[in-house]
Design a protein around this motif. Structure first.
Motif, short mmCIF file in Angstrom:
data_model
loop_
_atom_site.label_atom_id
_atom_site.label_comp_id
_atom_site.label_asym_id
_atom_site.label_seq_id
_atom_site.Cartn_x
_atom_site.Cartn_y
_atom_site.Cartn_z
N VAL A 31 0.84 -1.21 0.00
CA VAL A 31 0.00 0.00 0.00
C VAL A 31 0.87 1.25 0.00
O VAL A 31 0.61 2.21 -0.73
CB VAL A 31 -0.95 -0.01 1.22
CG1 VAL A 31 -1.61 1.35 1.41
CG2 VAL A 31 -2.02 -1.07 1.04
N VAL A 124 -6.89 0.17 4.19
CA VAL A 124 -5.93 0.93 3.37
C VAL A 124 -5.54 2.23 4.06
O VAL A 124 -4.36 2.61 4.11
CB VAL A 124 -6.51 1.21 1.97
CG1 VAL A 124 -5.65 2.20 1.21
CG2 VAL A 124 -6.62 -0.09 1.17
N THR A 218 -6.33 1.28 -4.63
CA THR A 218 -5.59 1.81 -3.49
C THR A 218 -5.51 3.32 -3.54
O THR A 218 -5.70 4.02 -2.53
CB THR A 218 -4.16 1.22 -3.46
OG1 THR A 218 -4.24 -0.21 -3.35
CG2 THR A 218 -3.36 1.76 -2.29
#
Length: 280
Positions: A31, A124, A218
């Motif tokens: 991430v 996230v 993302t």
């Protein structure tokens, strides 16, 4: 008489939680790499940066949201896929054709994505908070209110571009098909080595084909208003070059392949020792 073990509907969620606990640090590094506008750090450098600034436990930022995601998303998709597959397999017509596995996997994945997207959004953001200055951190938890401020259309956009359905139909359909082919050779039996090989193939296919969508997902989930929509995010990412869609491919593969392998190995072991006994 032969004995066969069938999976219980919640085994997929338990297996996915076990795999997530092992691979979460790799997911966090992935991430962080995907949300870089410019390539400043590679995988190892990013991991060292996180540990140096915030300690080893920072590698597990967002673990609660990750487990919540597995309980919602993975449990739903596995329950749908395995229940329907086993029901159709008991009709005596033999294994499902590959295209039916893909369609069933896509339906299960999309339904699981609809249920699991809120927890994945929090996951996230919690992971990315680590690299932000303290005053810019969202400090969101799984049950905090900021997630409730998202409107249904915005959540639905995330679901549409998110690769839950694609990832899962590739993962589980490829696993089932690879396992069927390996067992069909007669060289290997239904053992842990077969499960490892089949899940490794499935994880590799899913990682490569889903990475561009995963990068967009993302970036959108971590956005603070930089993007007006999916197409805007797509254009801005494309300006960085084709390789921008494969940012974090190595850690994504290092995370997703072991995660896939561990999930299916755990699932097969749960099925073997605690599954529903079928005598035929």
């Amino acid at each position: 008489m032969t004995e066969k073990r069938m999976s219980r509907w919640y085994f997929g969620g338990l297996a996915s939680c076990g795999a997530a606990c092992c691979t979460h640090p790799l997911d966090l590094v992935k991430v962080h790499l995907q949300t870089q506008q410019e390539v400043k750090k590679r995988m190892v450098g990013m991991a060292v940066h996180v540990v140096k600034n915030d300690g080893v436990l920072a590698l597990y930022s967002g673990l609660s949201a990750s487990l919540c995601r597995q309980i919602t998303y993975s449990l739903t998709r596995f329950a749908i896929y395995e229940t329907v597959r086993d029901m159709m397999g008991n009709t005596g017509k033999g294994p499902m054709p590959f295209y039916q596995k893909v369609l069933l996997g896509a339906f299960g994945g999309f339904t699981g994505g609809f249920v699991g997207t809120p927890s994945d959004l929090v996951n996230v953001r919690m992971q990315n908070d680590v690299k932000l200055p303290p005053e810019q951190r969202r400090n969101e938890g799984v049950l905090n209110k900021p997630i409730l401020k998202l409107t249904f259309p915005k959540l639905f956009i995330y679901i549409c571009i998110y690769n839950f359905f694609l990832n899962f139909c590739l993962q589980l359909a490829c696993y089932d098909q690879a396992k069927q082919l390996v067992l069909g050779t007669g060289v290997m039996g239904d053992n842990i080595l077969t499960h490892f090989l089949s899940s490794f193939i499935a994880g590799g296919c899913a990682t490569f084909l889903c990475q561009p969508l995963d990068v967009l997902k993302t970036r959108l989930m971590n956005s603070k208003g930089e993007y007006t929509g999916v197409m805007h995010c797509l254009r801005e990412t494309a300006k960085l070059g084709p390789l921008a869609f494969y940012k974090g491919l190595v850690p994504a593969g290092i995370r997703l392949v072991p995660h896939t392998v561990l999930t299916f190995v755990f699932l097969e072991q749960l099925k073997k020792y605690f599954g529903i006994r079928i005598i035929s």
